[in-house]
Design a protein around this motif. Structure first.
Motif, PDB file in Angstrom:
ATOM      1  N   THR A  65      36.951  41.737  28.853  1.00  0.00           N
ATOM      2  CA  THR A  65      38.142  40.984  29.250  1.00  0.00           C
ATOM      3  C   THR A  65      38.836  41.687  30.413  1.00  0.00           C
ATOM      4  OG1 THR A  65      38.421  40.154  26.991  1.00  0.00           O
ATOM      5  CG2 THR A  65      40.365  40.081  28.443  1.00  0.00           C
ATOM      6  N   ILE A  66      38.950  43.002  30.323  1.00  0.00           N
ATOM      7  CA  ILE A  66      39.552  43.793  31.406  1.00  0.00           C
ATOM      8  C   ILE A  66      38.757  43.624  32.688  1.00  0.00           C
ATOM      9  CG2 ILE A  66      39.986  46.166  32.200  1.00  0.00           C
ATOM     10  CD1 ILE A  66      40.654  46.834  29.213  1.00  0.00           C
ATOM     11  N   LYS A  67      37.440  43.734  32.612  1.00  0.00           N
ATOM     12  CA  LYS A  67      36.596  43.574  33.803  1.00  0.00           C
ATOM     13  C   LYS A  67      36.776  42.192  34.425  1.00  0.00           C
ATOM     14  CE  LYS A  67      32.953  46.860  32.528  1.00  0.00           C
ATOM     15  NZ  LYS A  67      31.535  46.999  32.113  1.00  0.00           N
ATOM     16  N   THR A  68      36.818  41.166  33.580  1.00  0.00           N
ATOM     17  CA  THR A  68      36.972  39.803  34.071  1.00  0.00           C
ATOM     18  C   THR A  68      38.306  39.622  34.784  1.00  0.00           C
ATOM     19  OG1 THR A  68      35.548  38.975  32.310  1.00  0.00           O
ATOM     20  CG2 THR A  68      36.996  37.368  33.389  1.00  0.00           C
ATOM     21  N   ALA A  69      39.377  40.167  34.222  1.00  0.00           N
ATOM     22  CA  ALA A  69      40.693  40.062  34.869  1.00  0.00           C
ATOM     23  C   ALA A  69      40.676  40.751  36.232  1.00  0.00           C
ATOM     24  CB  ALA A  69      41.774  40.673  33.974  1.00  0.00           C
ATOM     25  N   ILE A  70      40.071  41.916  36.312  1.00  0.00           N
ATOM     26  CA  ILE A  70      40.010  42.652  37.590  1.00  0.00           C
ATOM     27  C   ILE A  70      39.167  41.887  38.606  1.00  0.00           C
ATOM     28  CG2 ILE A  70      39.143  44.763  38.702  1.00  0.00           C
ATOM     29  CD1 ILE A  70      40.004  46.241  36.074  1.00  0.00           C
ATOM     30  N   GLU A  71      38.018  41.398  38.179  1.00  0.00           N
ATOM     31  CA  GLU A  71      37.143  40.642  39.091  1.00  0.00           C
ATOM     32  C   GLU A  71      37.833  39.395  39.622  1.00  0.00           C
ATOM     33  OE1 GLU A  71      33.877  40.079  36.438  1.00  0.00           O
ATOM     34  OE2 GLU A  71      33.158  42.143  36.700  1.00  0.00           O
ATOM     35  N   ASN A  72      38.704  38.795  38.820  1.00  0.00           N
ATOM     36  CA  ASN A  72      39.432  37.601  39.227  1.00  0.00           C
ATOM     37  C   ASN A  72      40.769  37.908  39.891  1.00  0.00           C
ATOM     38  OD1 ASN A  72      37.693  35.367  38.432  1.00  0.00           O
ATOM     39  ND2 ASN A  72      37.964  36.159  36.374  1.00  0.00           N
ATOM     40  N   LYS A  73      41.013  39.212  40.113  1.00  0.00           N
ATOM     41  CA  LYS A  73      42.258  39.664  40.749  1.00  0.00           C
ATOM     42  C   LYS A  73      43.497  39.156  40.011  1.00  0.00           C
ATOM     43  CE  LYS A  73      40.182  40.166  45.354  1.00  0.00           C
ATOM     44  NZ  LYS A  73      39.077  40.862  44.850  1.00  0.00           N
ATOM     45  N   GLN A  74      43.425  39.231  38.673  1.00  0.00           N
ATOM     46  CA  GLN A  74      44.515  38.790  37.819  1.00  0.00           C
ATOM     47  C   GLN A  74      45.208  39.993  37.202  1.00  0.00           C
ATOM     48  OE1 GLN A  74      41.923  36.392  35.353  1.00  0.00           O
ATOM     49  NE2 GLN A  74      42.936  34.526  36.073  1.00  0.00           N
ATOM     50  N   ASN A  75      46.511  39.903  37.081  1.00  0.00           N
ATOM     51  CA  ASN A  75      47.285  40.923  36.375  1.00  0.00           C
ATOM     52  C   ASN A  75      47.241  40.611  34.882  1.00  0.00           C
ATOM     53  OD1 ASN A  75      48.202  42.214  38.775  1.00  0.00           O
ATOM     54  ND2 ASN A  75      49.647  40.541  39.049  1.00  0.00           N
ATOM     55  N   TYR A  95      36.694  49.548  39.147  1.00  0.00           N
ATOM     56  CA  TYR A  95      37.517  49.055  38.043  1.00  0.00           C
ATOM     57  C   TYR A  95      38.657  50.026  37.757  1.00  0.00           C
ATOM     58  CZ  TYR A  95      33.946  45.558  36.936  1.00  0.00           C
ATOM     59  OH  TYR A  95      33.081  44.497  36.980  1.00  0.00           O
ATOM     60  N   LEU A  96      38.336  51.314  37.683  1.00  0.00           N
ATOM     61  CA  LEU A  96      39.359  52.314  37.345  1.00  0.00           C
ATOM     62  C   LEU A  96      40.536  52.281  38.316  1.00  0.00           C
ATOM     63  CD1 LEU A  96      37.129  55.341  36.283  1.00  0.00           C
ATOM     64  CD2 LEU A  96      38.615  53.957  34.813  1.00  0.00           C
ATOM     65  N   ASP A  97      40.272  51.974  39.588  1.00  0.00           N
ATOM     66  CA  ASP A  97      41.346  51.892  40.581  1.00  0.00           C
ATOM     67  C   ASP A  97      42.320  50.757  40.287  1.00  0.00           C
ATOM     68  OD1 ASP A  97      40.322  54.061  41.940  1.00  0.00           O
ATOM     69  OD2 ASP A  97      39.353  52.864  43.509  1.00  0.00           O
ATOM     70  N   ASN A  98      41.935  49.848  39.408  1.00  0.00           N
ATOM     71  CA  ASN A  98      42.769  48.686  39.079  1.00  0.00           C
ATOM     72  C   ASN A  98      43.259  48.698  37.639  1.00  0.00           C
ATOM     73  OD1 ASN A  98      42.653  46.787  41.516  1.00  0.00           O
ATOM     74  ND2 ASN A  98      40.533  47.464  41.271  1.00  0.00           N
ATOM     75  N   ILE A  99      43.181  49.869  37.002  1.00  0.00           N
ATOM     76  CA  ILE A  99      43.623  50.001  35.611  1.00  0.00           C
ATOM     77  C   ILE A  99      44.674  51.095  35.522  1.00  0.00           C
ATOM     78  CG2 ILE A  99      42.951  50.601  33.242  1.00  0.00           C
ATOM     79  CD1 ILE A  99      40.098  49.628  33.948  1.00  0.00           C
ATOM     80  N   LYS A 100      45.760  50.785  34.856  1.00  0.00           N
ATOM     81  CA  LYS A 100      46.811  51.757  34.541  1.00  0.00           C
ATOM     82  C   LYS A 100      46.858  51.858  33.023  1.00  0.00           C
ATOM     83  CE  LYS A 100      50.817  53.977  35.174  1.00  0.00           C
ATOM     84  NZ  LYS A 100      50.881  55.290  35.742  1.00  0.00           N
ATOM     85  N   SER A 101      46.659  53.062  32.496  1.00  0.00           N
ATOM     86  CA  SER A 101      46.654  53.247  31.050  1.00  0.00           C
ATOM     87  C   SER A 101      47.842  54.087  30.620  1.00  0.00           C
ATOM     88  CB  SER A 101      45.353  53.933  30.610  1.00  0.00           C
ATOM     89  OG  SER A 101      45.378  54.185  29.227  1.00  0.00           O
ATOM     90  N   ILE A 102      48.572  53.562  29.665  1.00  0.00           N
ATOM     91  CA  ILE A 102      49.749  54.218  29.097  1.00  0.00           C
ATOM     92  C   ILE A 102      49.489  54.461  27.618  1.00  0.00           C
ATOM     93  CG2 ILE A 102      52.197  53.905  28.503  1.00  0.00           C
ATOM     94  CD1 ILE A 102      51.766  54.110  31.497  1.00  0.00           C
ATOM     95  N   CYS A 103      49.759  55.679  27.163  1.00  0.00           N
ATOM     96  CA  CYS A 103      49.654  56.002  25.739  1.00  0.00           C
ATOM     97  C   CYS A 103      51.019  56.489  25.264  1.00  0.00           C
ATOM     98  CB  CYS A 103      48.592  57.074  25.507  1.00  0.00           C
ATOM     99  SG  CYS A 103      48.401  57.510  23.764  1.00  0.00           S
ATOM    100  N   LEU A 104      51.627  55.744  24.373  1.00  0.00           N
ATOM    101  CA  LEU A 104      52.943  56.096  23.838  1.00  0.00           C
ATOM    102  C   LEU A 104      52.773  57.035  22.649  1.00  0.00           C
ATOM    103  CD1 LEU A 104      54.628  52.571  23.865  1.00  0.00           C
ATOM    104  CD2 LEU A 104      54.730  54.350  25.624  1.00  0.00           C
ATOM    105  N   VAL A 105      53.466  58.178  22.710  1.00  0.00           N
ATOM    106  CA  VAL A 105      53.373  59.183  21.648  1.00  0.00           C
ATOM    107  C   VAL A 105      54.772  59.654  21.282  1.00  0.00           C
ATOM    108  CG1 VAL A 105      52.536  61.486  21.046  1.00  0.00           C
ATOM    109  CG2 VAL A 105      51.097  59.976  22.418  1.00  0.00           C
ATOM    110  N   MET A 106      55.078  59.573  20.009  1.00  0.00           N
ATOM    111  CA  MET A 106      56.342  60.101  19.495  1.00  0.00           C
ATOM    112  C   MET A 106      56.111  61.504  18.950  1.00  0.00           C
ATOM    113  SD  MET A 106      57.750  56.820  17.398  1.00  0.00           S
ATOM    114  CE  MET A 106      58.313  55.350  18.220  1.00  0.00           C
ATOM    115  N   THR A 107      57.001  62.422  19.256  1.00  0.00           N
ATOM    116  CA  THR A 107      56.877  63.774  18.729  1.00  0.00           C
ATOM    117  C   THR A 107      57.285  63.788  17.254  1.00  0.00           C
ATOM    118  OG1 THR A 107      59.132  64.425  19.288  1.00  0.00           O
ATOM    119  CG2 THR A 107      57.426  64.790  20.988  1.00  0.00           C
TER     120      THR A 107
END
Length: 174
Positions: A65-75, A95-107
C-alpha cells in the motif's frame, strides 16, 4: 509523502494521524481497521491477541500500500503498531526518500505520572471496548520495546517525557 506513525498502544498514534489529517489534509489509514476487517471476515484465523503474527501477516499488505501511494505520488498516513522494526529493509532509496517514519514512545516516568490521563484519553478517536490489559507495567514494557527496536536512522523516535502536546508539536515533518 507517506508518513508512518507507530508506537506502543495508547501512545496517541491515531490522535496524531487525525491531527495531521485536519492540518495537512493527508488521509490516514489505521492498520487496526485492516486487522479487524480480516479477522471479522474470517480471512485469517489470527485473533487480536496475536500481535507478532499479525505484524507478519499484515505488513506485506501495508508495505505494498505504501509503495502504491508513493508510485501514484499520493500523500498518505499509515498508523498502527503492526510495523516491523526493520520495515525500511523492504524499500529501496527511491521509496525511502518519500517515507517519514515516526515512533511515539512514552518514558516510564511519563507513564507513571500520567497513567490516569493516558487511560482517560484512550477512546478519544476510537472506542476501546476492552482496555483491561492496559496497566502501568504493560505500558512501560511495550514502550521500552519500541524505544529499543525503532531507535535507528529510519525512524524519528519521539520521546514523550513531560508535556505530551509539546512533544507532538515539535515533530519535524519535512
Amino acid at each position: 509523502m507517506v508518513i508512518i506513525i507507530t508506537g506502543a498502544s495508547h501512545t496517541g498514534k491515531t490522535m496524531l494521524a487525525q491531527k495531521l489529517l485536519e492540518e495537512y489534509k493527508y488521509p490516514y489509514y489505521s492498520i487496526d481497521h485492516l486487522k479487524m476487517g480480516l479477522i471479522r471476515s474470517k480471512n485469517t484465523l489470527l485473533s487480536v491477541e496475536d500481535d507478532d503474527e499479525l505484524t507478519e501477516y499484515l505488513w506485506p499488505i501495508v508495505r505494498e500500500t505504501i509503495k502504491t501511494a508513493i508510485e501514484n505520488k499520493q500523500n498518505l498516513i499509515i498508523e498502527g503498531c503492526y510495523i516491523p522494526y526493520n520495515w525500511y529493509k523492504d524499500f529501496d532509496k527511491n521509496y525511502l526518500d518519500n517515507i517519514k517514519s515516526i515512533c511515539l514512545v512514552m518514558t516510564s516516568d511519563y507513564i507513571k505520572s500520567h497513567y490516569d490521563k493516558i487511560i482517560n484519553h484512550a477512546s478519544d478517536i476510537e472506542n476501546r471496548i476492552d482496555d483491561s490489559d492496559c496497566n502501568i507495567e504493560n505500558l512501560i514494557n511495550d514502550n521500552q520495546k519500541y524505544m529499543n527496536d525503532f531507535n535507528n536512522q529510519y525512524n524519528d523516535v519521539i520521546i514523550i517525557d513531560d508535556d505530551y502536546e509539546k512533544s507532538i508539536k515539535n515533530i519535524k515533518w519535512k
